[in-house]
Write a protein that holds these residues in place. Structure first.
Motif, PDB file in Angstrom:
ATOM      1  N   ILE A   1       0.836  -1.204   0.000  1.00 57.91           N
ATOM      2  CA  ILE A   1       0.000   0.000   0.000  1.00 57.91           C
ATOM      3  C   ILE A   1       0.868   1.249   0.000  1.00 57.91           C
ATOM      4  CG2 ILE A   1      -1.643   1.359   1.377  1.00 57.91           C
ATOM      5  CD1 ILE A   1      -2.800  -1.358   2.348  1.00 57.91           C
ATOM      6  N   LEU A   2       1.874   1.248   0.856  1.00 57.49           N
ATOM      7  CA  LEU A   2       2.753   2.411   0.958  1.00 57.49           C
ATOM      8  C   LEU A   2       3.518   2.645  -0.341  1.00 57.49           C
ATOM      9  CD1 LEU A   2       3.775   4.658   2.784  1.00 57.49           C
ATOM     10  CD2 LEU A   2       5.534   3.090   3.649  1.00 57.49           C
ATOM     11  N   GLU A   3       3.977   1.575  -0.974  1.00 58.72           N
ATOM     12  CA  GLU A   3       4.710   1.717  -2.233  1.00 58.72           C
ATOM     13  C   GLU A   3       3.811   2.292  -3.331  1.00 58.72           C
ATOM     14  OE1 GLU A   3       6.575  -1.427  -5.301  1.00 58.72           O
ATOM     15  OE2 GLU A   3       7.697  -1.276  -3.410  1.00 58.72           O
ATOM     16  N   LEU A   4       2.572   1.822  -3.403  1.00 57.31           N
ATOM     17  CA  LEU A   4       1.633   2.379  -4.367  1.00 57.31           C
ATOM     18  C   LEU A   4       1.385   3.857  -4.103  1.00 57.31           C
ATOM     19  CD1 LEU A   4      -1.199  -0.276  -4.916  1.00 57.31           C
ATOM     20  CD2 LEU A   4       0.356   0.661  -6.621  1.00 57.31           C
ATOM     21  N   TYR A   5       1.219   4.184  -2.840  1.00 59.70           N
ATOM     22  CA  TYR A   5       0.977   5.580  -2.443  1.00 59.70           C
ATOM     23  C   TYR A   5       2.141   6.468  -2.871  1.00 59.70           C
ATOM     24  CZ  TYR A   5       0.043   9.520   0.739  1.00 59.70           C
ATOM     25  OH  TYR A   5      -0.186  10.764   1.268  1.00 59.70           O
ATOM     26  N   LEU A   6       3.348   6.005  -2.614  1.00 58.34           N
ATOM     27  CA  LEU A   6       4.542   6.784  -2.931  1.00 58.34           C
ATOM     28  C   LEU A   6       4.719   6.995  -4.436  1.00 58.34           C
ATOM     29  CD1 LEU A   6       7.024   5.176  -0.380  1.00 58.34           C
ATOM     30  CD2 LEU A   6       6.095   7.493  -0.280  1.00 58.34           C
ATOM     31  N   ASN A   7       4.128   6.133  -5.242  1.00 61.85           N
ATOM     32  CA  ASN A   7       4.242   6.249  -6.693  1.00 61.85           C
ATOM     33  C   ASN A   7       3.041   6.925  -7.352  1.00 61.85           C
ATOM     34  OD1 ASN A   7       6.763   4.911  -7.803  1.00 61.85           O
ATOM     35  ND2 ASN A   7       6.039   3.318  -6.418  1.00 61.85           N
ATOM     36  N   LYS A   8       1.928   7.008  -6.629  1.00 59.01           N
ATOM     37  CA  LYS A   8       0.680   7.464  -7.235  1.00 59.01           C
ATOM     38  C   LYS A   8       0.273   8.882  -6.846  1.00 59.01           C
ATOM     39  CE  LYS A   8      -3.344   6.929  -9.326  1.00 59.01           C
ATOM     40  NZ  LYS A   8      -3.477   6.833 -10.785  1.00 59.01           N
ATOM     41  N   ILE A   9       0.550   9.290  -5.592  1.00 62.54           N
ATOM     42  CA  ILE A   9       0.039  10.550  -5.073  1.00 62.54           C
ATOM     43  C   ILE A   9       0.635  11.753  -5.810  1.00 62.54           C
ATOM     44  CG2 ILE A   9      -0.066  12.011  -3.002  1.00 62.54           C
ATOM     45  CD1 ILE A   9      -1.939   9.635  -2.942  1.00 62.54           C
ATOM     46  N   ALA A  10      -0.177  12.778  -6.003  1.00 58.41           N
ATOM     47  CA  ALA A  10       0.271  14.009  -6.656  1.00 58.41           C
ATOM     48  C   ALA A  10       1.121  14.846  -5.706  1.00 58.41           C
ATOM     49  CB  ALA A  10      -0.938  14.821  -7.115  1.00 58.41           C
ATOM     50  N   PHE A  11       2.202  15.406  -6.233  1.00 56.73           N
ATOM     51  CA  PHE A  11       3.094  16.256  -5.442  1.00 56.73           C
ATOM     52  C   PHE A  11       3.228  17.656  -6.048  1.00 56.73           C
ATOM     53  CE2 PHE A  11       4.169  12.123  -3.851  1.00 56.73           C
ATOM     54  CZ  PHE A  11       4.529  12.334  -2.520  1.00 56.73           C
ATOM     55  N   GLY A  12       2.344  17.996  -6.979  1.00 55.14           N
ATOM     56  CA  GLY A  12       2.369  19.326  -7.578  1.00 55.14           C
ATOM     57  C   GLY A  12       3.245  19.399  -8.818  1.00 55.14           C
ATOM     58  N   HIS A  13       2.962  20.375  -9.672  1.00 58.29           N
ATOM     59  CA  HIS A  13       3.705  20.606 -10.915  1.00 58.29           C
ATOM     60  C   HIS A  13       3.815  19.339 -11.762  1.00 58.29           C
ATOM     61  CE1 HIS A  13       5.010  24.823 -10.619  1.00 58.29           C
ATOM     62  NE2 HIS A  13       4.860  24.627  -9.333  1.00 58.29           N
ATOM     63  N   ARG A  14       2.692  18.645 -11.882  1.00 58.04           N
ATOM     64  CA  ARG A  14       2.560  17.425 -12.699  1.00 58.04           C
ATOM     65  C   ARG A  14       3.439  16.278 -12.223  1.00 58.04           C
ATOM     66  NH1 ARG A  14       3.763  17.266 -17.851  1.00 58.04           N
ATOM     67  NH2 ARG A  14       5.238  18.985 -17.929  1.00 58.04           N
ATOM     68  N   ALA A  15       3.978  16.375 -11.014  1.00 57.11           N
ATOM     69  CA  ALA A  15       4.798  15.296 -10.461  1.00 57.11           C
ATOM     70  C   ALA A  15       3.907  14.323  -9.696  1.00 57.11           C
ATOM     71  CB  ALA A  15       5.866  15.860  -9.529  1.00 57.11           C
ATOM     72  N   TYR A  16       3.931  13.067 -10.115  1.00 62.24           N
ATOM     73  CA  TYR A  16       3.162  12.028  -9.437  1.00 62.24           C
ATOM     74  C   TYR A  16       4.141  10.993  -8.901  1.00 62.24           C
ATOM     75  CZ  TYR A  16      -1.111  14.058 -11.222  1.00 62.24           C
ATOM     76  OH  TYR A  16      -2.150  14.921 -11.473  1.00 62.24           O
TER      77      TYR A  16
END
Length: 236
Positions: free
Chosen positions: A163-178
């Motif tokens: 779950i954590l690995e998916l979250y770290l790869n999926k969540i938006a971090f701004g400026h089109r960075a996911y």
């Protein structure tokens, strides 16, 4: 004695009504819950990258910037900072943090009374993942209920680390960075494992409001959020 019996009867009726209501709600929402394979075969979108002969990036095409990363590649400092900030009981609950949920329900009652709609709430990491994968970001109460059911479903199918690995790869971090891999490159031009503690704290604080808290769009707000993350890391 009669008062006690009446109280017990009312309590039993309330619990039975609640159980029936939840069962009915689950039956209504269950067809809308994604199949198990949806979580277990996730493909992380990556943009098309054009590299020069020296290996340097010349251009990048795609709506989303994403650099898939495994959990083993994420510094423990970053994991600690993220969990302490977003969901400090992540490894203890099963998708719902009932301590945070009680505060969330009080906030919901206040929002309904003042007709403001549902606030952002204290969603767990799993609930945030459910919202990012399958739901809209509107603040309707039905979205919150769906988010909760999907989070419970995810927790039954995946381990906490998955779950954590998916979250770290999926969540938006701004400026089109996911994802954190892309965020590290977008904001600092370096891999995540080369970031300083301050830079790690900056990125760890972004999921709350990536558009408003990132260091490019709002440096002052980003610094204030970074301070919150660092303080929580020191206290917890």
């Amino acid at each position: 004695m009669k008062l006690r019996q009446k109280f017990i009867s009312v309590l039993v009726f309330f619990m039975a009504s609640l159980l029936v209501g939840l069962s009915g709600l689950f039956l209504y929402l269950n067809p809308q819950i994604p199949d198990a394979s949806t979580y277990q075969n996730v493909q992380i979108e990556t943009p098309l990258r054009v590299l020069g002969q020296n290996g340097l990036l010349l251009a990048e095409f795609g709506e989303r910037r994403s650099i898939p990363i495994t959990l083993n590649e994420v510094p423990q400092h970053f994991i600690d900072a993220l969990i302490n900030t977003e969901d400090k009981r992540f490894y203890e609950h099963r998708g719902i943090d009932f301590i945070s949920l009680s505060n969330d329900l009080l906030s919901l009652v206040g929002d309904l009374i003042t007709d403001r709609g549902l606030g952002s709430g204290a969603s767990t990491i799993t609930m945030q993942l459910a919202r990012n994968f399958f739901l809209s970001f509107d603040r309707a109460w039905m979205r919150k209920i769906k988010e909760t059911f999907i989070a419970l479903h995810i927790e039954q199918l995946l381990t906490k680390d998955e779950i954590l690995e998916l979250y770290l790869n999926k969540i938006a971090f701004g400026h089109r960075a996911y994802g954190v891999g892309a965020a590290a490159q977008v904001y600092y031009g370096k891999p995540l494992n080369e970031l300083s503690l301050a830079q790690i704290a900056t990125i760890a604080g972004l999921p709350k409001a990536p558009s408003n808290l990132n260091p490019i769009s709002n440096p002052q707000a980003s610094k204030a959020r970074r301070r919150v993350v660092l303080l929580r890391k020191l206290v917890i």
